[in-house]
Design an enzyme around this catalytic site. Structure first.
Site, PDB file in Angstrom:
ATOM      1  N   ARG A  18     -25.548  19.192 -51.728  1.00 33.46           N
ATOM      2  CA  ARG A  18     -24.965  20.529 -51.931  1.00 33.46           C
ATOM      3  C   ARG A  18     -25.937  21.471 -52.617  1.00 33.46           C
ATOM      4  O   ARG A  18     -26.106  22.614 -52.193  1.00 33.46           O
ATOM      5  CB  ARG A  18     -23.663  20.439 -52.719  1.00 33.46           C
ATOM      6  CG  ARG A  18     -22.539  19.758 -51.952  1.00 33.46           C
ATOM      7  CD  ARG A  18     -21.292  19.644 -52.774  1.00 33.46           C
ATOM      8  NE  ARG A  18     -21.563  18.881 -53.989  1.00 33.46           N
ATOM      9  CZ  ARG A  18     -20.823  18.895 -55.086  1.00 33.46           C
ATOM     10  NH1 ARG A  18     -19.741  19.635 -55.146  1.00 33.46           N
ATOM     11  NH2 ARG A  18     -21.137  18.165 -56.125  1.00 33.46           N
ATOM     12  N   ASN A  36     -18.118  18.896 -51.092  1.00 35.29           N
ATOM     13  CA  ASN A  36     -17.859  17.501 -50.754  1.00 35.29           C
ATOM     14  C   ASN A  36     -16.431  17.389 -50.244  1.00 35.29           C
ATOM     15  O   ASN A  36     -15.537  18.078 -50.734  1.00 35.29           O
ATOM     16  CB  ASN A  36     -18.002  16.601 -51.980  1.00 35.29           C
ATOM     17  CG  ASN A  36     -19.445  16.380 -52.381  1.00 35.29           C
ATOM     18  OD1 ASN A  36     -20.366  16.593 -51.605  1.00 35.29           O
ATOM     19  ND2 ASN A  36     -19.649  15.942 -53.608  1.00 35.29           N
TER      20      ASN A  36
END
Length: 93
Positions: A18, A36
């Protein structure tokens, strides 16, 4: 302006996917978000100039050095005019 939603699976959580995605998006002037998912996948939305968005889609298929991307599902969507790029916390479906 184009928008793509990408969902990747494999070893993509706990490998700075990320944060690296955010940095790459900012480098290429692409807006959107990444998060996520509860099932271990990562979902991202990229919006911006077609060249920048395509660069992010190609990056998403590889991920950062410690990732092992097995699959990448890519869907076209209608742009929403997002500004900036954020790492979202919490899991989706």
């Amino acid at each position: 302006m184009v928008r793509k939603r990408v969902v990747v699976s494999g070893t993509v959580q706990g490998v700075f996917y990320r944060d690296t995605c955010r940095r790459v998006a900012e480098e290429h002037g692409v807006s959107g978000w990444v998060r996520n998912l509860a099932d271990g996948r990562v979902e991202a939305v990229f919006e911006g100039h077609p060249d920048g968005v395509e660069t992010l889609v190609r990056w998403a298929r590889l991920g950062p050095p410690h990732a092992d991307v097995r699959t990448a599902e890519v869907r076209d969507e209608q742009p929403e005019g997002l500004m900036g790029f954020e790492v979202r916390h919490g899991s989706g479906a």
